[in-house]
Design an enzyme around this catalytic site. Structure first.
Site, PDB file in Angstrom:
ATOM      1  N   CYS A  57     -16.346 -14.822  48.112  1.00  0.00           N
ATOM      2  CA  CYS A  57     -16.675 -14.826  46.639  1.00  0.00           C
ATOM      3  C   CYS A  57     -17.930 -14.156  47.496  1.00  0.00           C
ATOM      4  O   CYS A  57     -18.660 -12.887  48.106  1.00  0.00           O
ATOM      5  CB  CYS A  57     -17.357 -15.737  45.771  1.00  0.00           C
ATOM      6  SG  CYS A  57     -17.491 -14.805  43.941  1.00  0.00           S
ATOM      7  N   GLU A  68     -11.595 -18.447  44.187  1.00  0.00           N
ATOM      8  CA  GLU A  68     -12.290 -19.512  44.282  1.00  0.00           C
ATOM      9  C   GLU A  68     -12.681 -20.142  43.064  1.00  0.00           C
ATOM     10  O   GLU A  68     -12.029 -19.255  41.995  1.00  0.00           O
ATOM     11  CB  GLU A  68     -13.806 -19.023  43.915  1.00  0.00           C
ATOM     12  CG  GLU A  68     -14.872 -19.669  44.239  1.00  0.00           C
ATOM     13  CD  GLU A  68     -16.499 -19.206  44.330  1.00  0.00           C
ATOM     14  OE1 GLU A  68     -17.450 -19.277  44.357  1.00  0.00           O
ATOM     15  OE2 GLU A  68     -16.217 -17.583  43.518  1.00  0.00           O
ATOM     16  N   LYS A  86     -18.629 -22.879  51.470  1.00  0.00           N
ATOM     17  CA  LYS A  86     -19.026 -21.861  51.138  1.00  0.00           C
ATOM     18  C   LYS A  86     -20.627 -21.697  51.458  1.00  0.00           C
ATOM     19  O   LYS A  86     -21.100 -22.769  51.214  1.00  0.00           O
ATOM     20  CB  LYS A  86     -19.340 -21.393  49.928  1.00  0.00           C
ATOM     21  CG  LYS A  86     -19.985 -19.960  49.443  1.00  0.00           C
ATOM     22  CD  LYS A  86     -19.544 -20.482  48.020  1.00  0.00           C
ATOM     23  CE  LYS A  86     -19.619 -18.590  47.409  1.00  0.00           C
ATOM     24  NZ  LYS A  86     -19.928 -18.282  45.370  1.00  0.00           N
TER      25      LYS A  86
END
Length: 284
Positions: free
Chosen positions: A162, A49, A119
């Site tokens: 994540c 990430e 994300k």
């Protein structure tokens, strides 16, 4: 000569420590490790990430790290993808007009961007005393709004980033869409190795998919934040088949897509689901 197994895929995960203000050096490290992955015959390579720079050292540095997608950095990734005939995925700050996103593009062996995942579950932790000075990702980037699954030569691939790992619903959604490989690009904060391994194994087992997860490693010197690293490849049975050590490196494994079918035959979990019993999961 033994016949080649058409179901066998070579996957890799690269972990580094990205340093704010040293974007070119950081990109250079990734390009070198992509050479390592390519020389091993990797067909899908996952980067961490925010691998071009974490942007945690002050409130605005992420803007200088961000760039459009496609853009200069993804063009350089595309060159490696074409050179080695592999897919590459990893998250970076995306500048999209006046907006910013934490975005994972999926680059094809032809050097195209097959799609990109922004994300969805941002890491907002304003009251954490162990994360100086607290992190509010939503103050930097906007959340994405899609959970696409991509048809590729190595199978159907779902992308995540994540803190998405803490939300099993998105992985089930991608699995129900046919995902065979779940990618997670991460900067998972240390010391939480137990959470990291647990979530990866759980997401693989409950969805009967492979998980290929890469993380930031070590301590970022400008912010002082530390990361778990331990990039990991997990099979549909929940077994960790490869783990990176405590260093910047590329970890590689051979995985067998036929094992996905075998596991699903052992326990046809998707067929045994009872959606009528889960009404609160719909529209809430």
């Amino acid at each position: 000569m033994m016949p080649v197994n058409p179901n066998e895929i070579v996957v890799s995960a690269i972990q580094i420590t990205a340093v704010d203000g040293e974007k070119e050096a950081t990109v250079g490290k990734i390009l070198d490790l992509l050479d390592t992955a390519g020389q091993r015959g990797t067909q899908l390579c996952v980067l961490p990430e925010l691998w071009t720079g974490l942007g945690f050292s002050d409130e605005s540095v992420y803007r200088s790290i961000a760039e459009p997608i496609p853009g200069p950095v993804t063009h350089r990734l595309a060159e490696k993808a074409k050179k080695y005939g592999m897919y590459i995925a990893g998250s970076m700050y995306e500048e999209a007009g006046s907006d910013y996103y934490n975005t994972t593009p999926l680059i094809t062996p032809e050097g195209r961007i097959a799609g990109k995942y922004r994300k969805t579950h941002l890491f907002d932790a304003p009251n954490r005393t162990d994360i100086p000075p607290g992190i509010m990702e939503s103050k930097k980037v906007k959340a994405g709004d899609n959970l696409d699954v991509y048809e590729t030569e190595v199978g159907k691939v779902g992308l995540s980033v994540c803190s998405d790992l803490r939300f099993p619903e998105i992985y089930r959604e991608m699995a129900l869409k046919g995902s065979e490989i779940l990618v997670c690009a991460s900067a998972f904060l240390s010391p939480r190795y137990d959470h990291w391994e647990f979530f990866l194994r759980a997401r693989a087992t409950e969805n009967q998919c492979y998980v290929v997860a890469s993380g930031q490693y070590g301590t970022e010197p400008k912010s002082g934040l530390s990361f778990v690293g331990r990039s990991m490849i997990v099979d549909p049975w929940g077994t960790v088949v490869a783990t990176a050590s405590d260093r910047e490196e590329c970890v590689t494994a051979h995985i067998d897509r036929a094992f996905i079918k075998e596991v699903k035959q052992r326990y046809p979990l998707m067929e045994q689901r009872l959606p009528e019993l889960y009404p609160t999961l719909r529209g809430v």
